[in-house]
Design a protein around this motif. Structure first.
Motif: not given
Length: 307
Positions: A54, A109-110, A146-148, A152, A154-156, A191
């Motif tokens: 996250a 993604g971020q 990073g992705y959301h 609740d 998230a993954y990178v 998660y």
């Protein structure tokens, strides 16, 4: 963002056994030892736990990793302990990590960047021989996305690069660097509902380059940190965490290990986090099912402070 011996030939002399074991035993950077000669991979296994996948909100963050790593035995190709008298390795590490989470979207993604500069105190003891080194180890840096997909979840996805910046001396068993580059693709998923089951998995793959001093290339390795816990609805999570490590390809070169390393570890893990980017986590883990590498236990602490 996440910054992640073939069967002993007893007919050889004890002094030769000690030399082979120790030259291969423990060179720690942000990553600990190489698999070269029989050791661990290009990452301190089990370092990450909850929220490893996250990214925090855009901004600049200071993270601090601290820990104590203790190895007290060498394990052979079939899980047997190799009888090296007085073998003991202790590493104290403080690793500041700077994380910049940008507002720039890339591929949905971020975009983020990070760098880690480990400060090390490495002590080795074997058969009455003592070595100690203190200083800066090998620096790790790299980009990530990073992705959301849910509040609740998230993954990178990213790539870490371990640079050979730490002092290296092939005759000093407590050297602070590995003397070779490692490229490490990494993916992590978290998660983290406020209440209920929390689960995290960070998977890494190591591509090691040649050590020019030993003309040896450590084998590629697949490994993962994991955490499973229960959220109490107030930012606290408690449960278990650890790692799994499996070397995939053999070492090549004159200082190669005689087999592939593998291990797993488990232990208690806790964390506290809030919605402003503050985080503190702690874990203790013990090594099990070890082959072709040192075995012991580790304590890791992590704190994140937003600017």
């Amino acid at each position: 963002m996440t910054i992640k011996f073939r069967h002993c030939i007893y007919s050889i002399t004890l002094s030769r056994l000690i030399t082979l074991s120790l030259l291969s035993t423990f060179i720690l950077s942000t990553s600990v030892m190489a698999t070269e000669g029989g050791g661990v991979g290009a990452y301190p296994d089990g370092l990450d736990n909850y929220l490893s996948g996250a990214l925090p909100p855009p901004g600049v963050y200071a993270l601090f990793y601290g820990g104590h790593i203790h190895y007290n035995k060498l394990v052979g190709n079939h899980g047997e302990q190799i009888p090296v008298p007085g073998f003991k390795v202790n590493v104290n590490v403080l690793a500041p990590r700077l994380v910049w989470v940008t507002e720039q979207p890339v591929l949905g993604g971020q975009l983020a960047y990070h760098a880690v500069v480990p400060l090390l105190d490495v002590t080795t003891d074997v058969a009455g021989h003592h070595d100690n080194s203190k200083g800066i180890g090998d620096i790790t840096f790299g980009p990530a996305l990073g992705y959301h997909p849910a509040p609740d979840l998230a993954y990178v996805l990213g790539v870490n690069v371990n640079a050979p910046t730490g002092h290296y001396d092939r005759n000093d068993l407590s050297s602070l660097g590995k003397n070779y580059w490692t490229a490490q693709p990494v993916g992590a998923i978290s998660y983290f509902p406020a209440y209920g089951i929390n689960a995290d998995l960070k998977v890494m793959y190591d591509f090691n380059f040649k050590n020019s001093e030993t003309e040896t290339t450590s084998g590629q390795a697949l490994h993962a940190d994991y955490a499973l816990g229960w959220g109490f609805g107030n930012g606290f999570v408690a449960g278990i965490g650890g790692y799994i490590f499996q070397q995939i390809t053999n070492d090549s070169g004159p200082n190669s290990a005689q087999g592939k390393a593998s291990a797993l570890a488990i232990g208690p893990s806790i964390r506290y986090a809030n919605d402003k980017g503050w985080l503190i986590a702690a874990k203790w883990q013990k090594d099990f099912a070890v082959n072709n590498r040192p075995a012991g236990s580790q304590i890791f602490l992590k704190a994140a402070i937003p600017f």
